[in-house]
Design an enzyme around this catalytic site. Structure first.
Site, PDB file in Angstrom:
ATOM      1  N   LYS A 140       0.751  -7.646  -3.241  1.00 35.08           N
ATOM      2  CA  LYS A 140      -0.446  -7.534  -3.210  1.00 35.08           C
ATOM      3  C   LYS A 140      -0.404  -5.383  -3.885  1.00 35.08           C
ATOM      4  CE  LYS A 140      -4.163  -6.335  -0.559  1.00 35.08           C
ATOM      5  NZ  LYS A 140      -4.711  -5.036  -1.069  1.00 35.08           N
ATOM      6  N   LEU A 148     -14.007  -5.090  -8.773  1.00 40.09           N
ATOM      7  CA  LEU A 148     -14.366  -5.009  -9.606  1.00 40.09           C
ATOM      8  C   LEU A 148     -16.073  -4.674  -9.831  1.00 40.09           C
ATOM      9  CD1 LEU A 148     -11.654  -4.877 -11.392  1.00 40.09           C
ATOM     10  CD2 LEU A 148     -12.951  -5.738 -13.198  1.00 40.09           C
ATOM     11  N   HIS A 149     -16.754  -4.187 -10.233  1.00 33.39           N
ATOM     12  CA  HIS A 149     -18.249  -4.690 -10.071  1.00 33.39           C
ATOM     13  C   HIS A 149     -19.026  -3.402 -10.658  1.00 33.39           C
ATOM     14  CE1 HIS A 149     -21.714  -4.136  -5.960  1.00 33.39           C
ATOM     15  NE2 HIS A 149     -22.077  -4.644  -7.617  1.00 33.39           N
ATOM     16  N   ASP A 150     -19.646  -3.983 -11.714  1.00 33.21           N
ATOM     17  CA  ASP A 150     -19.939  -3.552 -12.858  1.00 33.21           C
ATOM     18  C   ASP A 150     -21.108  -4.264 -13.930  1.00 33.21           C
ATOM     19  OD1 ASP A 150     -20.530  -1.391 -15.055  1.00 33.21           O
ATOM     20  OD2 ASP A 150     -18.264  -0.426 -14.204  1.00 33.21           O
ATOM     21  N   ILE A 151     -21.310  -3.764 -14.912  1.00 30.98           N
ATOM     22  CA  ILE A 151     -22.163  -5.134 -15.534  1.00 30.98           C
ATOM     23  C   ILE A 151     -21.965  -5.759 -16.280  1.00 30.98           C
ATOM     24  CG2 ILE A 151     -24.521  -2.936 -16.319  1.00 30.98           C
ATOM     25  CD1 ILE A 151     -22.987  -3.054 -19.009  1.00 30.98           C
ATOM     26  N   PRO A 152     -22.294  -7.431 -16.236  1.00 32.45           N
ATOM     27  CA  PRO A 152     -21.298  -8.269 -16.479  1.00 32.45           C
ATOM     28  C   PRO A 152     -20.215  -7.825 -17.592  1.00 32.45           C
ATOM     29  CG  PRO A 152     -23.162  -8.809 -15.617  1.00 32.45           C
ATOM     30  CD  PRO A 152     -23.693  -7.433 -16.148  1.00 32.45           C
ATOM     31  N   ASN A 153     -21.087  -7.000 -18.691  1.00 31.27           N
ATOM     32  CA  ASN A 153     -20.160  -6.950 -20.059  1.00 31.27           C
ATOM     33  C   ASN A 153     -18.740  -6.313 -19.734  1.00 31.27           C
ATOM     34  OD1 ASN A 153     -20.349  -7.615 -23.243  1.00 31.27           O
ATOM     35  ND2 ASN A 153     -20.238  -4.636 -23.318  1.00 31.27           N
ATOM     36  N   ASP A 168       0.549  -1.340   0.089  1.00 27.07           N
ATOM     37  CA  ASP A 168      -0.303   0.064   0.508  1.00 27.07           C
ATOM     38  C   ASP A 168       1.087   1.307  -0.103  1.00 27.07           C
ATOM     39  OD1 ASP A 168      -2.186  -2.001  -0.131  1.00 27.07           O
ATOM     40  OD2 ASP A 168      -2.378  -1.948   2.452  1.00 27.07           O
ATOM     41  N   LEU A 171      -8.415  -5.001  -7.534  1.00 32.67           N
ATOM     42  CA  LEU A 171      -9.311  -3.445  -7.577  1.00 32.67           C
ATOM     43  C   LEU A 171     -10.551  -3.314  -7.225  1.00 32.67           C
ATOM     44  CD1 LEU A 171      -7.446  -3.081 -11.439  1.00 32.67           C
ATOM     45  CD2 LEU A 171      -6.188  -2.183  -8.997  1.00 32.67           C
ATOM     46  N   THR A 206     -15.170  -5.787   5.265  1.00 33.49           N
ATOM     47  CA  THR A 206     -14.979  -6.094   7.031  1.00 33.49           C
ATOM     48  C   THR A 206     -15.574  -4.919   7.228  1.00 33.49           C
ATOM     49  OG1 THR A 206     -12.692  -5.383   6.946  1.00 33.49           O
ATOM     50  CG2 THR A 206     -13.476  -7.243   6.781  1.00 33.49           C
ATOM     51  N   GLN A 263      -6.652  -2.668  12.476  1.00 35.32           N
ATOM     52  CA  GLN A 263      -7.689  -3.298  12.308  1.00 35.32           C
ATOM     53  C   GLN A 263      -8.358  -4.165  13.442  1.00 35.32           C
ATOM     54  OE1 GLN A 263      -8.534  -5.386   9.685  1.00 35.32           O
ATOM     55  NE2 GLN A 263      -6.397  -4.945   8.145  1.00 35.32           N
TER      56      GLN A 263
HETATM   57  O1  C5P Z   1      -1.478  -3.267   6.472  1.00 35.40           O
HETATM   58  P1  C5P Z   1      -2.643  -4.047   6.877  1.00 35.40           P
HETATM   59  O2  C5P Z   1      -1.751  -5.588   7.396  1.00 35.40           O
HETATM   60  O3  C5P Z   1      -4.215  -3.743   8.291  1.00 35.40           O
HETATM   61  O4  C5P Z   1      -3.055  -4.323   5.059  1.00 35.40           O
HETATM   62  C1  C5P Z   1      -4.274  -5.028   5.008  1.00 35.40           C
HETATM   63  C2  C5P Z   1      -4.308  -5.175   3.348  1.00 35.40           C
HETATM   64  O5  C5P Z   1      -5.427  -5.596   4.107  1.00 35.40           O
HETATM   65  C3  C5P Z   1      -4.644  -3.510   3.094  1.00 35.40           C
HETATM   66  O6  C5P Z   1      -4.343  -4.013   1.469  1.00 35.40           O
HETATM   67  C4  C5P Z   1      -6.136  -3.459   3.222  1.00 35.40           C
HETATM   68  O7  C5P Z   1      -7.049  -2.771   2.379  1.00 35.40           O
HETATM   69  C5  C5P Z   1      -6.642  -5.210   3.049  1.00 35.40           C
HETATM   70  N1  C5P Z   1      -7.735  -5.559   3.584  1.00 35.40           N
HETATM   71  C6  C5P Z   1      -8.215  -5.530   4.857  1.00 35.40           C
HETATM   72  N2  C5P Z   1      -9.644  -5.629   5.132  1.00 35.40           N
HETATM   73  C7  C5P Z   1      -9.999  -6.152   4.249  1.00 35.40           C
HETATM   74  C8  C5P Z   1      -9.985  -6.820   3.079  1.00 35.40           C
HETATM   75  C9  C5P Z   1      -8.736  -5.935   2.507  1.00 35.40           C
HETATM   76  O8  C5P Z   1      -7.604  -5.122   5.621  1.00 35.40           O
HETATM   77  N3  C5P Z   1     -11.437  -7.535   4.658  1.00 35.40           N
END
Ligand code: C5P
Length: 232
Positions: free
Chosen positions: A32, A62-67, A10, A60, A119, A190
């Protein structure tokens, strides 16, 4: 399928991510790439990290129309990422279209993982904003099951949900779990966390670890500690 540690890179720029990755001399971690880095640097960042020999999870959602999702997934497939994702809320038809778009002429494709409920969404916001009145655990499992029926490989979920996803969708349905922290580390923002060792015990297939590695005084040592606890 092998268990692996995926580092959430990130970072806001190519410069920052490369100076981070340059510290890894002996290993090529699975990384990632999320929206922030991708939108800042464009597809070239994927090609460059791939050229360095890393596997890539392009996050990324994605969430849009199937096409539209099908055509966009075809572009991501040509970028040669190893894993990518979408929102299961886009429906089974959207997920099936995504698989079609991702599949290359030779039949291979990157792994495709679904986000169920984020989450950051809780029962209250799901009910009030989305008008979904089922218990959130049931919604998460239903979306996971839809993803499995559409032919996806797995879901992103909390390590706390990984066992139940495997019970509902089978052991080979992959669970990719963020929210991982060392027993002696900072939890940060978290809320529900697990150590790499606990995530292994509960059956996560991949853990996504960001700040415990990227913000560590010695990121390579922190990565190795994750691998030692989770994979070895
Ligand atoms: O720095 P940290 O270990 O908290 O990073 C967790 C990664 O996982 C971040 O890129 C965060 O956006 C992603 N993520 C998350 N919880 C989710 C989905 C994705 O922490 N439910």
């Amino acid at each position: 399928m092998g268990k692996d540690v995926i580092i959430a890179c990130d970072f806001a720029s190519a410069e920052a991510v490369f100076s981070f990755l340059d510290q890894f001399k002996d290993e090529k971690p699975f990384v990632k790439i999320g929206m922030e880095l991708f939108y800042a640097e464009g597809p070239s960042i994927v090609r460059e990290i791939k050229k360095r020999g890393h596997k890539i999870f392009l996050d990324l959602k994605l969430h849009d129309i199937p096409n539209t999702v099908k055509k966009s997934m075809a572009v991501l497939s040509r970028l040669d990422v190893d894993m990518t994702n979408l929102h299961a809320a886009g429906t089974k038809r959207m997920m099936e279209a995504a698989i079609e778009g991702l599949t290359r002429p030779d039949g291979t494709r990157p792994m495709l993982i679904a986000v169920t409920q984020l989450t950051s969404t809780d029962q209250e916001s799901m009910e009030n904003d989305l008008l979904i009145h089922e218990p959130i655990d049931k919604v998460v499992m239903h979306y996971a099951h839809n993803a499995m029926e559409a032919g996806l490989d797995g879901v992103v979920c909390s390590p706390l949900e990984a066992g139940k996803v495997h019970d509902t969708c089978g052991k080979s349905f992959v669970t990719v779990t963020p929210g991982v922290r060392f027993a002696d580390g900072d939890v940060g923002d978290q809320k529900r966390v697990m150590t790499p060792a606990e995530a292994k015990k509960i059956g996560s297939d991949y853990i996504v670890v960001g700040r415990p590695i990227t913000a560590a005084a010695d990121p390579v040592a922190a990565y190795r500690r994750c691998v030692a606890e989770f994979v070895d």
